[in-house]
Design a protein around this motif. Structure first.
Motif, PDB file in Angstrom:
ATOM      1  N   ALA A  83      31.880 -45.054  12.967  1.00  0.00           N
ATOM      2  CA  ALA A  83      32.239 -44.569  11.589  1.00  0.00           C
ATOM      3  C   ALA A  83      31.720 -45.279  10.524  1.00  0.00           C
ATOM      4  O   ALA A  83      31.640 -44.865   9.329  1.00  0.00           O
ATOM      5  CB  ALA A  83      33.704 -44.334  11.436  1.00  0.00           C
ATOM      6  N   ARG A  84      31.512 -46.708  10.932  1.00  0.00           N
ATOM      7  CA  ARG A  84      31.055 -47.479   9.633  1.00  0.00           C
ATOM      8  C   ARG A  84      29.801 -47.437   9.178  1.00  0.00           C
ATOM      9  O   ARG A  84      29.412 -47.688   8.036  1.00  0.00           O
ATOM     10  CB  ARG A  84      31.264 -49.002  10.058  1.00  0.00           C
ATOM     11  CG  ARG A  84      30.451 -49.439  11.127  1.00  0.00           C
ATOM     12  CD  ARG A  84      30.630 -50.841  11.897  1.00  0.00           C
ATOM     13  NE  ARG A  84      32.216 -50.747  12.520  1.00  0.00           N
ATOM     14  CZ  ARG A  84      32.758 -51.743  13.040  1.00  0.00           C
ATOM     15  NH1 ARG A  84      32.399 -52.751  12.711  1.00  0.00           N
ATOM     16  NH2 ARG A  84      34.105 -51.528  13.407  1.00  0.00           N
ATOM     17  N   HIS A  85      29.021 -46.571   9.881  1.00  0.00           N
ATOM     18  CA  HIS A  85      27.509 -46.223   9.395  1.00  0.00           C
ATOM     19  C   HIS A  85      27.678 -44.917   8.458  1.00  0.00           C
ATOM     20  O   HIS A  85      26.567 -44.211   8.235  1.00  0.00           O
ATOM     21  CB  HIS A  85      26.656 -46.172  10.435  1.00  0.00           C
ATOM     22  CG  HIS A  85      26.655 -47.398  11.317  1.00  0.00           C
ATOM     23  ND1 HIS A  85      26.152 -48.727  10.641  1.00  0.00           N
ATOM     24  CD2 HIS A  85      26.861 -47.933  12.561  1.00  0.00           C
ATOM     25  CE1 HIS A  85      26.459 -49.534  11.532  1.00  0.00           C
ATOM     26  NE2 HIS A  85      26.857 -49.189  12.696  1.00  0.00           N
ATOM     27  N   LEU A  86      28.702 -44.445   8.600  1.00  0.00           N
ATOM     28  CA  LEU A  86      28.869 -42.808   8.048  1.00  0.00           C
ATOM     29  C   LEU A  86      29.693 -42.737   6.714  1.00  0.00           C
ATOM     30  O   LEU A  86      30.577 -43.583   6.562  1.00  0.00           O
ATOM     31  CB  LEU A  86      29.386 -41.973   9.103  1.00  0.00           C
ATOM     32  CG  LEU A  86      28.687 -41.783  10.273  1.00  0.00           C
ATOM     33  CD1 LEU A  86      29.237 -41.033  11.666  1.00  0.00           C
ATOM     34  CD2 LEU A  86      27.274 -41.009  10.026  1.00  0.00           C
ATOM     35  N   ASP A  87      29.392 -41.725   5.857  1.00  0.00           N
ATOM     36  CA  ASP A  87      30.275 -41.739   4.719  1.00  0.00           C
ATOM     37  C   ASP A  87      31.680 -40.785   5.247  1.00  0.00           C
ATOM     38  O   ASP A  87      31.758 -40.347   6.461  1.00  0.00           O
ATOM     39  CB  ASP A  87      29.632 -40.590   3.779  1.00  0.00           C
ATOM     40  CG  ASP A  87      28.422 -41.229   2.958  1.00  0.00           C
ATOM     41  OD1 ASP A  87      28.418 -42.497   3.012  1.00  0.00           O
ATOM     42  OD2 ASP A  87      27.834 -40.501   2.146  1.00  0.00           O
ATOM     43  N   ILE A  88      32.555 -41.409   4.311  1.00  0.00           N
ATOM     44  CA  ILE A  88      34.096 -40.741   4.676  1.00  0.00           C
ATOM     45  C   ILE A  88      33.962 -39.251   4.881  1.00  0.00           C
ATOM     46  O   ILE A  88      34.807 -38.942   6.179  1.00  0.00           O
ATOM     47  CB  ILE A  88      35.222 -41.389   3.581  1.00  0.00           C
ATOM     48  CG1 ILE A  88      35.065 -42.950   3.569  1.00  0.00           C
ATOM     49  CG2 ILE A  88      36.272 -40.868   4.013  1.00  0.00           C
ATOM     50  CD1 ILE A  88      35.404 -43.873   2.422  1.00  0.00           C
ATOM     51  N   THR A  94      32.669 -38.263   8.204  1.00  0.00           N
ATOM     52  CA  THR A  94      33.356 -38.573   9.210  1.00  0.00           C
ATOM     53  C   THR A  94      34.565 -37.617   9.737  1.00  0.00           C
ATOM     54  O   THR A  94      34.756 -37.364  10.475  1.00  0.00           O
ATOM     55  CB  THR A  94      33.735 -40.089   8.933  1.00  0.00           C
ATOM     56  OG1 THR A  94      32.749 -40.836   8.680  1.00  0.00           O
ATOM     57  CG2 THR A  94      34.460 -40.539  10.411  1.00  0.00           C
TER      58      THR A  94
END
Ligand SMILES: Cc1cc2nc3c(=O)[nH]c(=O)nc-3n(C[C@H](O)[C@H](O)[C@H](O)COP(=O)(O)OP(=O)(O)OC[C@H]3O[C@@H](n4cnc5c(N)ncnc54)[C@H](O)[C@@H]3O)c2cc1C
Lengths: 512, 406
Positions: free
Chosen positions: A301-306, A309
């Motif tokens: 998830a840290r590579h994706l927008d909230i 996600t």
């Protein structure tokens, strides 16, 4: 890190193999990394008891000629064991109705006439939307010409149905299967059999609105035979041919190579790390795994927008179908059926299916379970020792999140399944040499599909076309540059079809 | 079985009489609040002013003032994934943020629109405190999806907070026995034994002047207040209400949520929310960081240059441009934006404001249409606005370590 490929494909399910084959055919250096010891994913043919083989996905209603032709699959070993299997709506006491590609046998005159009307209309609708299964979905508000053209063509195809049929399609499109069938037919088992295909694989039943017609049209997307085809050697015969075609074009396929994570550098996917720690780089990484696995386990998830996600997190992934494989020491007798050569549907009426669904909704399962049954060994003697048979059944509803977990319920679910089967095939238990029940939990564990879901995520209107798996990733590209999807969780969805794989390959090729 | 319901008498519920909750300092602040002027902040009573807003304001510039910041929402993020989770949520580099430091941050939607702003206190390698003016727990939970080794707790009621701001603040803390506080650098955190446990002092604030924020167990709150006011008498200590703080923060160049911007999740209409670039927060967008939520959208916006600008304006005359519409011409033919905050600044002796101006016009002439009253009679005035790039008020002492006279 070694750098042996232009494209790495995570997963050698049929979609991953199709994607690999098209990319390799176009000259890309492709490396397929498959976790299991063989290719094919849910389509692989596996030995479940000594001498007895079966594939989880057993029929090929969605497979198209174009794929077979493009990849010259015949030359790579693909052939059909049966081309136009009928579906037989079984009645427990006999008096079955057989549904073939062009009509009904054993049905009332009224049902036969209604079926002709129904089939004609459905075929017309299916033709209108068929091109879109094989196209990249449009992106709303992109301002792109291609997207506008796709949307325009969609509107045009509906419009050219003619005013009456277009209105009819608009009226029917969101009907529950039950309303649709009640409108056309009178025979309860016939209605149940036709409703079956409108719901199987998703957490839906005959009374569920919104999805029945789309799912039926989707099931009609194949044009291999005009009927229900079976691959020789089981569905694995097809996936092996896909692997051979990909390899012939130069794709490298490594089995037993589970990817642990995708390596991201400066916001770009640049490689993968295998479970054993090996790092392999490539400028493009394509995932055949389901969206939750792809985005949460492999990417992170840290590579994706909230909000993106959260849309992925909310995808409904709880499988509802269990797969039963029986090794039989001879052909079972189905009451009133000369030979169980078709796809048998075991549901006396639609309410029977609904009852099974009702139990599953709350994490339980019914005592009496509807199912679709196939004896593939009747058409293909490579699947069982001579004179013996394989029974392959899709049983609903087996909720992934059964209360108490599947370990506590597997035996009793199997009992219920056998008892339900016995109603139609008395004495079948005595023929069973070995059995394998794959619950959604088993499917998840053995095939790496979250929730053991047929479609890698519900096949439903909210998760369809430009919303599959969600906007922001519906054109095979994802928000992370260099990372793509090619599995059933992408458009158009599940089923052995290869459209997600070939659409993804095209999207990737068009980028260069 | 008969059902008996035991209701508490209204007087027994502390906040019923005022409809609002008391902060840990309420026994003291309520005594000082001469006119009982209270506003409501997250359910708590917050003094609008204690005696005279201007007098209070001047304490932040000439002596020192104390603001009860306890109603601020405070959250604890802990666990092995806490740094990574926050780093992905906010725009600055949290992973690189040193332990015992504070950083001002914003967090954005996927489209790069501001959800809220606040400060992140790094308390340990795996522990953070995040403070913001409004509740934001729901967004934090959404932002936590996919991060498992993480715990988020709201600790608003477990921590009492006071802001001590003004040129004599350091000297006062030193006089109270917080030895070494003069070595505390801006945005640094120090800890001292206090009351039954510990007090955390950060060199932070909302006034732009030398100042500190004091964080402690609510049980020690009254003791802290009493010490501040007894030792602080000769340091010119004053309690600060909302109004004085509002003037100070505007001079300092700080944004006020729900005044200068609306959180994206609370707006309905397109364009009624804001990107950090529009709000002049480009300096806290760390594009060197490979990812944070909204990064791609913000990068595209920055490259396009096509976004509104919240400008600092120096406006001719002395009538605050409250609620003014902005124009590109003196005739007020071309509307180009509006004022979000405005005040006469006593310390810089200027008529200052923030104005949000359309992308096409922010470099050109700007005129404010000001309405003001003279003995109840409304007057209209069109005043020329000059863009200011630096904070209106930013004294050297706010940055110096040790601060002067300490
Ligand atoms: C019980 C059941 C019955 C079905 N019956 C039919 C049917 O009769 N007819 C039909 O058309 N469809 C059927 N389906 C649907 C069909 O099987 C699937 O939709 C289809 O197989 C999806 O293909 P795929 O290639 O996208 O994914 P999959 O077949 O799931 O393949 C994905 C592959 O990726 C691999 N993988 C995952 N994670 C990793 C990793 N980290 N590293 C390396 N490899 C990884 C997996 O091992 C797997 O091989 C059925 C599905 C189920 C569950």
């Amino acid at each position: 890190m070694s750098n042996p490929a232009d494209v790495i494909i995570i997963g050698g399910g049929h979609n991953g193999l199709v994607c690999a084959a098209y990319l390799a055919k176009a000259g890309r250096k492709v490396l397929v990394l498959e976790a299991a010891s063989g290719v094919g994913g849910l389509g692989a043919t596996r030995e479940f008891a000594p001498g007895f083989r079966a594939a989880v996905a057993h029929t090929l209603p969605q497979l198209g000629r174009q794929l077979v032709k493009d990849l010259d699959l015949g030359r790579h070993g693909f052939s059909l064991a049966a081309d136009a299997l009928p579906t037989i709506a079984l009645a427990p006491a006999g008096g079955h109705i057989t549904i073939t590609a062009d009509g009904l046998e054993g049905a009332s005159p009224a049902d036969s006439t209604a079926y002709a009307t129904y089939l004609k209309l459905m075929k017309k609708f299916a033709r209108a939307i068929d091109p879109f299964w094989h196209k990249r979905p449009p992106m709303l508000g992109s301002g792109g010409l291609r997207d506008a053209a796709t949307l325009g063509q969609f509107g045009w195809n509906l419009r050219t149905l003619g005013k009456t049929d277009m209105r009819e399609m608009m009226r029917m499109i969101a009907l529950p299967a039950r309303d649709l069938m009640d409108e056309y037919f009178e025979s309860p088992p016939l209605k149940a059999a036709l409703a079956w295909d409108a719901n199987i694989g998703s957490k839906l039943a005959p009374r569920s609105p919104n999805n029945a017609v789309i799912a039926l049209l989707y099931r009609m997307s194949g044009d291999l035979t005009g009927g229900l085809p079976l691959a020789r050697g089981g569905t694995g015969g097809l996936t092996d041919a896909l692997a051979a075609a990909a390899a012939a074009h130069g794709a490298q396929i490594r089995t037993g190579s589970a990817v642990a994570r995708i390596v991201v550098e400066q916001g770009r996917a640049v490689g993968v790390e295998l479970a054993g720690g090996e790092l392999i780089r490539a400028p493009k990484i394509v995932s055949n795994a389901d969206p939750k696995t792809s985005f949460f386990k492999l990417l992170g998830a840290r590579h994706l927008d909230i909000q993106f996600t959260n849309r992925i997190n909310r995808l409904r992934m709880n499988g509802q179908v269990a797969k039963l494989h029986l090794a039989l020491d001879g052909l079972p007798d189905f009451t009133g059926l000369a030979e169980p050569g078709g796809r048998l549907l075991l549901a006396p009426d639609m309410q029977f299916i609904e009852n099974a669904f009702d139990a599953a909704k709350y994490g339980g399962y019914a005592r009496e379970l509807p199912m679709e049954v196939l004896l593939p060994s009747l058409h293909d003697d490579s699947l069982a020792p001579a004179g013996q048979h394989v029974l392959s059944a899709q049983v609903q509803y087996a909720p992934y999140n059964v209360q108490g977990g599947w370990d506590a319920h597997r035996d009793s679910f199997l009992d219920n399944t056998m008892a339900s089967l016995e109603r139609y095939a008395p004495g079948i238990r005595d023929r069973v040499v070995a059995s394998e029940l794959l619950t959604p939990a088993d499917l998840e564990q053995q095939f790496g599909v979250t929730g053991g879901h047929w479609h890698h995520g519900e096949f439903a209107l909210d998760n369809w076309w430009m919303n599959r798996p969600t906007y922001g990733a519906s054109q095979y590209r994802t928000p992370v540059p260099g990372f793509y999807l090619c599995g059933a969780g992408a458009h158009p969805g599940g089923g052995i079809m290869g459209a997600a794989g070939s659409n993804a390959a095209r999207a990737i090729l068009e980028e260069n | 079985m008969p059902v008996t319901v035991k209701l508490q008498p209204a007087e027994a519920i502390a906040h019923v009489q005022r409809s609002i909750l008391p902060t840990p300092f309420y026994s003291r602040t309520s005594r000082l609040n001469l006119n009982q002027q209270w506003s409501e902040w997250n359910g708590f009573a917050s003094a609008v002013y204690y005696g005279d807003a201007h007098l209070e304001y001047f304490s932040t510039r000439n002596t020192c003032g104390v603001f009860d910041a306890s109603p601020m929402r405070k959250y604890r993020f802990s666990g092995a994934d806490a740094a990574a989770m926050l780093d992905r949520m906010v725009t600055r580099d949290v992973v690189a943020q040193a332990v015992d430091t504070v950083a001002y941050n914003v967090w954005c939607t996927d489209a790069g629109r501001v959800v809220d702003d606040g400060t992140i206190f790094r308390l340990g390698t795996e522990e953070f405190m995040l403070c913001c003016a409004d509740p934001c727990y729901d967004w934090f939970c959404l932002s936590a999806v996919g991060f498992d080794a993480l715990k988020i707790e709201e600790i608003s009621e477990e921590v009492a907070a006071l802001a001590l701001q003004g040129p004599t603040s350091c000297a006062l803390l030193k006089a109270m026995g917080f030895a070494g506080i003069e070595q505390c650098k801006p945005f640094q955190i120090m800890r001292f034994p206090f009351g039954g446990g510990e007090i955390m002092i950060s060199r932070t604030g909302y006034t732009g002047d030398l100042g500190y924020e004091l964080w402690l167990d609510p049980r020690d709150a009254e003791q802290l207040w009493d010490q501040l006011f007894s030792v602080g008498a000769i340091y010119g200590i004053q309690p600060l209400g909302d109004e004085s703080l509002e003037m100070a923060r505007l001079e300092a160049g700080f944004l006020a949520p729900d005044v200068d911007f609306h959180g994206s999740l609370h707006t309905v209409q397109r364009g009624h929310d804001h990107s950090p670039l529009e709000l002049g927060l480009g300096w806290i967008l760390n594009f060197k960081k490979p990812h944070f939520s909204g990064r791609a959208a913000l990068l595209a916006q920055r490259e396009s240059g096509n976004y509104r600008r919240l400008l600092k304006l120096d406006i001719e005359g002395n009538k605050p441009a409250e609620h003014s519409i902005l124009y590109a011409d003196k005739k007020c033919a071309k509307e180009i934006g509006y004022i979000t905050s405005a005040a006469w600044s006593p310390v810089v002796k200027a008529n200052i404001a923030y104005g949000l101006v359309e992308a096409k016009y922010f470099e050109g002439p700007i005129w404010a249409e000001i309405y003001h009253q003279k003995e109840l009679r409304w007057q209209r005035k069109v005043a020329r606005c000059t863009r200011v790039t630096k904070p209106f008020w930013s004294p050297e002492r706010a940055k110096a370590t040790p601060p002067p006279d300490c």
